[in-house]
Design an enzyme around this catalytic site. Structure first.
Site, PDB file in Angstrom:
ATOM      1  N   SER A  21       0.810  -1.217   0.000  1.00 17.00           N
ATOM      2  CA  SER A  21       0.000   0.000   0.000  1.00 17.00           C
ATOM      3  C   SER A  21       0.843   1.267   0.000  1.00 17.00           C
ATOM      4  CB  SER A  21      -0.941   0.003   1.220  1.00 17.00           C
ATOM      5  OG  SER A  21      -1.797  -1.107   1.181  1.00 17.00           O
ATOM      6  N   HIS A  80       0.890   4.591   4.323  1.00 16.38           N
ATOM      7  CA  HIS A  80       0.140   5.277   3.280  1.00 16.38           C
ATOM      8  C   HIS A  80       0.598   6.727   3.133  1.00 16.38           C
ATOM      9  CE1 HIS A  80      -3.608   2.430   3.179  1.00 16.38           C
ATOM     10  NE2 HIS A  80      -2.467   1.775   3.177  1.00 16.38           N
TER      11      HIS A  80
END
Length: 254
Positions: free
Chosen positions: A128, A179
């Site tokens: 991610s 992230h």
């Protein structure tokens, strides 16, 4: 740019780095979770992100978690995101710059996790951070290189980024720091990587690869019809894919 109109064979030829990354994601999931092969399980133990062990000098754990996932849904979500948003950047940056950006953004996300995560025994894995690195590059284009995106793609980038950040902060079990720092890493790397970049063009890919296949050079009376079909239905396919990703994120184990 984000609507995939290539055949499977074209996709493999045009975007070998994205194809290889997806194969690694799904292959490792298969060998670890399904077949439970000894070497694969050892790589999982050897490679999972572990803040405590990074602090003990196992610095490879900053890189290896990028290729590991917590189950099929997790691997599928990140692979699907990569298939949608990675090809344009692979063409625009070139293979070497793209893979360097992808790994560096993922590593930057994991370094941020190590520095800020409150629990020194925090465990993490997944691509991610690297995926958000792609959006970091697109975000830089949005503010500084809009000629590479165009109005429609600029809107898509902002909508998807807002959706991604919303899910980042509202779902449990998300590595928020990976992230955010992956996004920052992609944005920071964008200026030197985008020097000399040109807008994405599927026809540029086809023209380059058709030189080795004389049949592709010949006039195809159905080409325009296919192009119009993609233009008509492509946006519905794209947003259907986005809704599918959102459903995975909301109901799957990420």
């Amino acid at each position: 740019m984000f609507v995939r109109t290539e055949s499977f064979q074209e996709f493999l030829k045009f975007y070998p780095i994205v194809s290889a990354l997806v194969a690694i994601h799904l292959g490792l999931w298969l060998f670890i979770d399904v077949f439970q092969l000894g070497p694969a399980l050892e790589f999982y133990r050897f490679g999972i992100g572990n803040n405590y062990l990074v602090g003990q000098g196992e610095y490879w754990r900053i890189i290896t978690p990028i290729f590991l996932h917590a189950g099929f849904t997790h691997a599928l979500f990140n692979s699907f995101s990569l298939v949608l948003f990675g090809p344009a950047l692979e063409q625009m940056l070139g293979k070497v710059k793209f893979i360097l950006m992808y790994i560096a953004a993922g590593a930057f996300g994991n370094i941020g996790t190590y520095l800020i995560a409150p629990n020194e025994f925090y465990l993490h894995l997944g691509a991610s951070g690297a995926i958000f690195g792609l959006f970091g590059v697109y975000l830089y284009m949005y503010f500084n290189r809009k000629e590479l995106l165009g109005p429609a793609n600029s809107q898509i980038v902002m909508v998807i980024l807002i959706l991604g950040l919303f899910m980042t902060f509202t779902r449990s079990g998300i590595n928020v720091w990976a992230h955010l720092f992956g996004l920052i890493g992609g944005f920071a790397l964008a200026p030197p990587l985008l020097k000399g970049a040109r807008p994405f063009s599927i026809w540029q890919n086809r023209a380059k690869h058709s030189k080795a296949a004389s049949g592709d050079i010949a006039f195809n009376p159905n080409r325009w019809k296919r192009k119009q079909t993609f233009k008509t239905y492509g946006k519905y396919i794209f947003w259907g894919a986005i809704l599918f990703l959102a459903a995975l994120a909301l109901f799957g184990r990420l």
